[in-house]
Design a protein around this motif. Sequence first.
Motif, short mmCIF file in Angstrom:
data_model
loop_
_atom_site.label_atom_id
_atom_site.label_comp_id
_atom_site.label_asym_id
_atom_site.label_seq_id
_atom_site.Cartn_x
_atom_site.Cartn_y
_atom_site.Cartn_z
N HIS A 161 11.54 -5.37 -2.62
CA HIS A 161 12.18 -6.59 -2.79
C HIS A 161 13.48 -6.99 -1.78
N ALA A 217 2.51 -7.43 -4.11
CA ALA A 217 4.05 -7.01 -3.55
C ALA A 217 4.18 -5.56 -4.15
N LEU A 218 5.18 -5.09 -3.39
CA LEU A 218 5.61 -3.57 -3.78
C LEU A 218 6.50 -3.77 -4.97
N ASP A 221 4.10 -7.57 2.57
CA ASP A 221 3.64 -7.06 1.26
C ASP A 221 2.23 -6.74 1.28
N THR A 246 7.47 -12.77 3.70
CA THR A 246 7.41 -11.71 2.85
C THR A 246 6.01 -11.09 2.20
#
Length: 422
Positions: free
Chosen positions: A138, A406-407, A334, A330
Amino acid sequence: MLKFLSPLTLFKDTRIAPLFIARLVSSAGVGFGKLALAWGVMGLGYGPGGLSLVLASNSLPALLIIFTGVAGDRFRRHHILITAEIITCVAWLGLGTCFLTRQAPLPLLCTLGFLSGIATAMFLPTIRGIIADLLAGHGRLGGNAIINQTESIGLLIGLASSGLVVTALGPGWAASTRGVLCAVSALFLGRLNTPRWQQAKRSVLRDLRVGWREFTAHRWVWIMTLQHTVVIIAMVCYDAVAGPVYMAHGHGGARAWGVISACEYTGALVGAFIGARWKPSRLILSAAALPAAGAIPMVLMGVETPWMLLAGAAVLPGACEAIYYVLWTTSLQDTFTPDVLVRVNSWNIIASYALMPVTLLTAGPLVERLGPQPAVFFASLITVLATGCSLLILRLRGIATSLPAALPLSAPAYVEAPPRGD
């Protein structure tokens, strides 16, 4: 309050802070160059047609973006950015000299614009990938937001100052200032340390095919790319040709256009804060709806709204564009692995920039023949249509609307780069 300001703590880390400073300085230069080019070319007597020719020459190297995308995945990305800044410095110092001497032939201006365009082709896909080199998890959301914020602040400084410089000293000094600021940015970029993801030598064609395969594997990526391509073409018509011509014909001049542009980037500054913290449940649909706000200032210009009201209205599309950038960038970082990320970005960018020369060559004569107001009305119409079609297709296709893969929150905030040297 501390949570709201948490992305700003990235400024304390010496591994990434030079990137933000470089973007601040270089973006201030872009602000100077934006007015310098328009008023410099027109000041030499070449008019809207000549301006569109120089702008088209500047955008022509866009076809190189897919190859610079390969370079951005093969080499250390901060080295690519440094090279781009040095090339830009040379090109804009040359343009500044041309505007100061007031004797430059149009082919020379086009050549310098072409040189600056080569640097842009190197820079655009790489800057969207370098955050993935320096941050993970994030932390990327905050990093992308700060990139957008520093660029907005820099543009505000440049635009607010350039209107006064162009009016008081002339466009030559403004263009030269951009060249100097690019050199300063290159010095800060030299303090970064990014990894080299590809060690084995492979053919360029194979790298291009891999990037294309990754790009087309996700339907939402290429649908939104098509939408953004149309919106960018409309915005260029408004921002690069119709807007300056309209303001130059008795509606406020260079200073007023600088204020309007500065208000747009004020909105972008606010939007980047929102983008770092807003996590909509239907992220892709929310992002796809944001570009429609770009039609607002176009419509207002078409009905001859006073420039002060036009400046106020420019805040909203600026904010929406910044939110879009943070969410979109982003999501790509991701979704795709770092070793292919810049190539995916290059395929995302290539369509709009490949069409840019045609757009600019058409926009100049069109504005000259019909006038700037009908031109911006048409640009607003295609902006809204492109957004509506994108939303409709995304919904009908049932494409997932949440952030893709997303991580996890526990992922490390920083990516450890290997020691310097290849």
